[in-house]
Design a protein around this motif. Structure first.
Motif, PDB file in Angstrom:
ATOM      1  N   UNK A  61     -32.052 -49.544 -60.537  1.00  0.00           N
ATOM      2  CA  UNK A  61     -31.422 -49.548 -61.852  1.00  0.00           C
ATOM      3  C   UNK A  61     -30.250 -48.592 -61.970  1.00  0.00           C
ATOM      4  N   UNK A 113     -32.662 -45.320 -69.647  1.00  0.00           N
ATOM      5  CA  UNK A 113     -34.119 -45.251 -69.524  1.00  0.00           C
ATOM      6  C   UNK A 113     -34.556 -45.271 -68.071  1.00  0.00           C
ATOM      7  N   UNK A 114     -33.656 -45.651 -67.167  1.00  0.00           N
ATOM      8  CA  UNK A 114     -34.030 -45.694 -65.758  1.00  0.00           C
ATOM      9  C   UNK A 114     -33.553 -44.467 -65.009  1.00  0.00           C
ATOM     10  N   UNK A 166     -33.179 -41.272 -63.055  1.00  0.00           N
ATOM     11  CA  UNK A 166     -34.191 -40.731 -62.157  1.00  0.00           C
ATOM     12  C   UNK A 166     -34.438 -39.250 -62.371  1.00  0.00           C
ATOM     13  N   UNK A 223     -35.497 -36.077 -64.375  1.00  0.00           N
ATOM     14  CA  UNK A 223     -36.259 -35.744 -65.579  1.00  0.00           C
ATOM     15  C   UNK A 223     -35.998 -34.329 -65.995  1.00  0.00           C
TER      16      UNK A 223
END
Lengths: 842, 338
Positions: free
Chosen positions: B198, B255-256, B258, B260
């Motif tokens: 993504x 939203x994809x 990687x 965080x």
């Protein structure tokens, strides 16, 4: 001279070597007392004779704030103990600038009544080291003095402003810590930290390891009023949040008001953190410094003239060499550095008039590889004038100018850009503290405050010649806030005290600014924009006002226990606009406007407080409940940067928080520290007739910082005469998060489908830190030679268990097409992290 | 913090006790390309696979609002999606909307105008050496194939949004068997498709960036490995897309993501442009009905035609004589190849 002195013991006045100390000794009642008195005289004389030789080893102790009402006479109750906590009898105490000299009783206690002001206390007893403390006393208080054997150097003196204030004071939910108390707490990379220490107190938490700001009783980080003396601080963090913005060397003490908030404070709906900077000493130039592995700090203070003192403190980091040792290329190519500078000049015209000028400057730079970066800085200038008009009336006047600027930048690529924002403010405050002869059990605190906010225009500019970013400027609004307040603290009788306050605030949002008009103002969105309204400079756009009643009641159930109740209503007219989980340095500050009404909270608390064993032990239990209105939330995928119609991305809702706090604390002795446990919940509800403006179907859901359980254990154990062993343990529930509950594939792309907002929770947080501090004689070159300086070395280990605490959760799709994304736990500090810090004072 | 991050950061998989949410997914794309199927997918999510569960009983249609024409779709088992009953090719400048009726619910997209195609591309690839350092401090070299594009943008009045899709395909030849023993066998080739993750989605947002020439826009970066012994072709489709589609794909990228961090915005559900015209208490449809204007480009990274993996020690695997046994393989040659 000594012989002459001993032969006239009935009532003596003596002057020694030009000292102005006037000693008055009471006539003895019996021969036994007479012998005792002679002994005291001898000790007293020796102490006085040696006074000039004593090297200043003390720090300024302040009991009460100069800003609080100073009665004609204040009483200092004290107790002198040895390093094991045993009470010391017959310790001679001399008070400079006063005509008193006394000794401790069989319980080691003493009492001094004196006019408010600054004094030097000299403690002396045969076999023990002389101790000198400079003390500023403005209200009744207590001190505990620890003395050591003559064979060793003086130890740190443990001071408490008012040992039983937690029981006798009317203000509930106040936590106070002196810098001495936090200096030896195990700290991240050995850096003593005011804000990190706060997070060990009940009711205070943070969203993650190294996150900026703190959350108090279910409040958001922007709902805390952070004051450095009288100046507001908008970002209390260095390096995103791993260190606090306060140099511990210039901090005298700090108080956190999380329950009852007196009427002189306002503007935030959750708490007030009052950080007090110290004044320079009037004796000689002193140096206090520390060298750590990533930063160093230093403070110099002393007299400029007889009436003028100064403090100059600074910190700077040098983390680049550490980053170069890291194998990860991204980290190796990164940069994180900070610096800050504090300065205070105090001029005392006389005992009644004091003028103080202070400034604070901090700078931060953070860049992660070639991907992104932040820089931010604060400048604060303040002038404060204290004037005791008469014994019943004191005036405090201050003017503060503050600047906060931040920017985010993307250094490379076609979208390389820098986006800047910031906030400036001007604050003027006049405060009066008064008593009336007819109402001698009342203490009034009244005044007014004017605040003017200027939000800096948000600017975007290309960072490189290759960048295709279009330069853009988004104008921001301005606001001004007037506050009038009065607070009356009344001692009804020995058992009952009340504090009643009322604050009235009026806020105006004013131009120049362009306000969008919407066909449905209750649900503003871009497609429903119908028009714009232009407001000229200083033209009022929107006005809000409100009364904020405050009330507190203390009922003393026994000399050592009390029950306290409090209620506050608080309004907040300025808000951070940010939809990240943690506070970010580039969060926008936004004044209330046509579409953003002020936040408002009603706070209730009840607490039980009990002290034991001469205030050695403190026990407390607090229950609180808070409701809030007009809290800001965000639509999904809200775009908050360079947005001149923020209202189209914002949502508004209600808040609810409740909880209980328990703490048991040992103030002094061989072992000291505390255990605190907090159970608290905090929820939001975003409901609207328009279903698109609801979150989680309009139901209550936990906030980003809802952490139900919070346990902190802080322990300091004295080892031998000088060294200490410290341990901190912290357990908190994980923060709420959204997780992928399923996924689907469109156009060969796997798209995750997320849960309701904050429906799940990341794993719990557990951490144990240890530290050992060796003070003096670290370098044992010549023990016999007297030292002209104090030194200490602290070795600490952060996260001893090496626990992989979750910092956040993110999702990664496995290689190949069609794989379901898996939740991954990201840990910032997954190993034990040792640090070594060397401190020196002279 | 960086010290901490560098020395002690770590990532590990954790499990959440999630219930299987059976959400309805509707996704469609309409282009002006005659090589594209113009299909609409209607599925229900399943925790065990992103492919989802097929829904075959939906009533699907696309309405050309400009010509006031309606195109009916029907389910195709071969593509596991709905295809137009009569040939449909999008016309730039026309407004389209999709309507899906399912289980007494109606999902309908807002009308969207297919944008004009307004960019000319030059695509090329480069090999780049990359030095990687493991956690143990060991350095290693890794070569990557980078696919890049330069795009010259036409002056247009409307703000331009673009999306690049890169499709990679292996060409696998079946083994040659002795004709004496296998007289009816003749080796053929298969095309094996492989997608990208993504976060490799590449978008151009004219709201943020205004340039006449996009230079060296990186579309893909692929580590070189043994699979490059086979022919590997890349199909690059540059689409001029609507603002709504750009917003949707940007959400998918968001939203994809990687990485965080609590300094990132919390991830939330991604809803496309489908809306329910009636206020039914149902799951919202997700996905996007995105009229695209496509421009295909073909690249070749290798010209070797050998079937490398087929000769194994333990005999000839079945996929070497019938390469359609390999996942994501087809004998249908992609339109952009050769």
């Amino acid at each position: 001279m000594l012989k002459k002195y001993l032969s006239n013991y009935h009532c003596h006045t003596i002057f020694i070597r030009g000292l102005s100390n006037l000693i008055v000794i009471q006539e003895p009642d019996s021969s036994k007392d007479r012998v005792k008195l002679i002994l005291k005289h001898l000790l007293l004389s020796l102490a006085l004779l040696s006074l000039l030789e004593i090297k200043a080893q003390n720090k300024l102790i302040r009991i009460g704030r100069p800003s609080l009402y100073a009665p004609e006479t204040v009483t200092l109750d004290g107790q002198v103990v040895d390093i094991d906590g045993n009470r010391l009898e017959s310790v001679i105490i001399l008070i400079s600038n006063s005509n008193q000299g006394i000794s401790t009783d069989s319980e080691g206690k003493f009492q001094i009544s004196t006019p408010p002001g600054a004094y030097s206390l000299v403690f002396h007893r045969i076999g023990l080291k002389r101790t000198i403390k400079v003390i500023e006393i403005y209200k009744d208080g207590e001190v505990i003095i620890e003395m050591q054997d003559n064979t060793i150097e003086l130890d740190e003196i443990t001071i408490s402003g008012n040992q039983d204030e937690n029981v006798t004071g009317v203000t509930a939910g106040v936590s106070r810590l002196s810098i001495g108390e936090i200096e030896r707490l195990p700290a991240f990379l050995g850096e003593v930290d005011v804000v990190k220490s706060l997070q060990l107190l009940p009711g205070v938490s943070t969203v993650g390891e190294g996150a900026g700001g703190f959350n108090v009783r279910g409040g958001k980080t922007d709902q805390n009023l952070i004051l450095l003396n009288d100046g507001m601080i908008f970002n209390s963090s260095h390096v995103l949040g791993f260190f606090s913005a306060f140099n511990p060397g210039v901090v005298e003490d700090f108080s956190l008001y999380k329950g009852f908030i007196p009427a002189q404070y306002g503007g935030r709906i959750s708490s007030v953190l009052q950080v007090n900077m110290k004044e320079g000493n009037s004796e000689k130039i002193k140096f206090d410094g520390g060298i750590g592995i990533i930063s160093s700090r230093m403070v110099i203070d002393g007299p400029i003239s007889d009436k003028t003192t100064f403090v100059l403190g600074g910190r700077a980091s040098y983390s680049d060499w550490v980053l170069q040792t890291v194998q990860n290329l991204d980290v190796k190519n990164s940069d994180a550095r900070f610096s800050d500078l504090n300065g205070i000049i105090t001029h005392r015209f006389n005992n009644e008039h004091k003028l103080q000028f202070s400034f604070y400057r901090s700078k931060d730079f953070f860049q992660f590889s070639d991907q992104f970066g932040f820089d931010w800085g604060t400048d604060l200038f303040s002038v404060e004038f204290e004037n005791i008009l008469n014994p019943s009336l004191k005036s405090e006047t201050s003017v503060v100018q503050g600047f906060y600027e931040s920017s985010r930048f993307d250094p490379e690529g076609i979208d390389a850009a820098r986006v800047e924002n910031g906030i400036n403010y001007l604050q003027a405050r006049q405060n009066f503290i008064a008593t009336l002869p007819a109402l001698d059990n009342h203490t009034f605190n009244t005044g007014f405050q004017y605040l003017q906010y200027r939000i800096k225009p948000e600017k975007s500019q290309p960072q490189t010649p290759e960048s295709g970013i279009i330069p853009e400027t988004v104008e921001k609004e301005r606001g001004r806030e007037w506050s009038f307040y009065i607070n009356d603290e009344i001692e009804l009788n020995d058992r009952i005290s009340v504090s009643l306050g009322l604050r009235y605030t009026l806020f105006q949002n004013y131009g120049p600014y362009t306000v969008f008009q919407y066909s449905d103002p209750n649900a503003p969105s871009i497609p429903t924009i119908t028009d714009t309204l232009q407001f000229t400079s200083s033209e009022v756009i929107q006005t809000y006002d409100g009364f904020e009643p405050r009330a507190a009641l203390k009922f003393q159930t026994s000399p050592n226990s009390s029950i306290k109740l409090s209620y506050n209503r608080l309004n907040q007219y300025i808000h951070t606009v940010s939809n990240t989980t943690a506070q970010s340095p580039v969060d926008l500050w936004q004044p209330s406007n046509t579409f953003i009404p002020p936040q408002r909270s009603d706070n209730f608390s009840i607490g039980y407080f009990q002290n034991l064993k001469e205030n050695q032990w403190e026990l407390s239990m607090d229950l609180f409940y808070k409701t809030s209105e007009n809290l800001l939330e965000y639509k999904d995928f809200a775009d908050l940067i360079l947005n001149n119609h923020l209202e189209t991305d914002l949502l508004s809702g209600q808040g609810r928080a409740y909880g209980s706090e328990f703490q048991i604390k040992r103030n002094y002795g061989k072992w000291s520290g505390w255990v605190s446990y907090t159970y608290s919940r905090t929820f939001l509800k975003i409901d609207n007739e328009n279903t698109e403006l609801r979150v989680n179907r309009g139901e209550w859901y936990p906030t980003n910082f809802d952490r139900p359980h919070n346990l902190a254990v802080v322990s300091k154990l004295k080892i031998g005469k000088k060294s200490t062993f410290d341990a901190n343990f912290n357990y908190t529930s994980g923060i709420p998060t959204n997780v992928i509950i399923t996924a689907y594939q469109v156009d060969q792309q796997a798209v995750p489908h997320f849960s309701d907002r904050n429906e799940f929770r990341i794993p719990d947080y557990i951490r144990l830190d240890l530290a050992i501090t060796a003070a003096d004689n670290i370098w044992k070159f010549d023990r016999k030679k007297p030292k002209k300086y104090e030194e200490s070395m602290t070795f600490s280990i952060y996260n001893v268990m090496g626990r992989n605490n979750a910092y956040s959760v993110f999702f990664v799709r496995p290689e190949g097409i069609g794989g379901l994304p898996k939740a991954h736990k990201f840990t910032v500090l997954g190993n034990a992290l040792p640090a070594l810090t060397y401190n020196i004072k002279f | 913090m960086l010290l901490g991050m560098g020395l002690t950061t770590c990532v590990s998989i954790i499990e959440f006790d999630t219930a299987d949410a059976k959400e309805i997914i509707i996704f469609g794309k309409l282009t002006n390309s005659r090589n594209y199927d113009q299909n609409i997918t209607v599925k229900r999510t399943d925790l065990n696979t992103t492919a989802g569960l097929s829904i075959e009983n939906a009533v699907v249609q696309v309405i050309d609002e400009t010509d006031n024409q309606s195109y009916a779709y029907q389910f195709s088992e071969e593509t596991d999606s709905y295809l137009p009953v009569t040939p449909l090719v999008g016309i730039p400048g026309h407004a389209y909307r999709a309507r899906v009726s399912l289980e007494n619910q109606i999902f309908e997209s807002d009308p969207q105008v297919m944008p004009e195609f307004n960019a000319i591309d030059t695509s090329y690839f480069e090999f780049e050496k990359e030095v990687a350092i493991s956690n143990a401090g060991v350095e290693s070299e890794q070569y990557r194939l980078k696919i890049l594009t330069d795009s010259r943008l036409d002056q247009v009045e409307e703000t331009l949004f673009m999306k690049w899709d890169v499709e990679q395909v292996f060409i696998i030849s079946e083994v040659v068997l002795p004709a004496s023993k296998f007289p009816f066998y003749s080796p053929r080739v298969c095309y094996i498709f492989e997608g990208f993750a993504n976060d490799d989605l590449v978008l151009f947002n004219g709201d943020l960036v205004q340039v006449d020439l996009i230079q060296r826009q990186e579309l893909a970066s692929i580590p070189l490995d043994n699979s490059f012994i086979n022919i590997r072709g890349y199909g690059i489709i540059q689409s001029s897309i609507t603002r709504e589609a750009a917003n949707y794909w940007q959400k998918v990228i968001d939203v994809s993501n990687r990485v965080g961090s609590i300094f990132k915005v919390a991830k939330v559900d991604t809803t496309g442009t489908f809306v329910t015209p009636s206020d039914l208490p149902v799951n919202l449809g997700r996905g996007v009905d995105a009229p695209n204007c496509d421009y295909p480009i073909t690249l070749f990274a290798n010209v070797d035609q050998n079937c490398f993996p087929c000769l194994e020690d333990l005999g000839v695997p079945d996929y070497c004589v019938n390469c359609t046994f390999l996942p994501n393989s087809t004998r249908k040659r992609p339109s952009y190849l050769f």
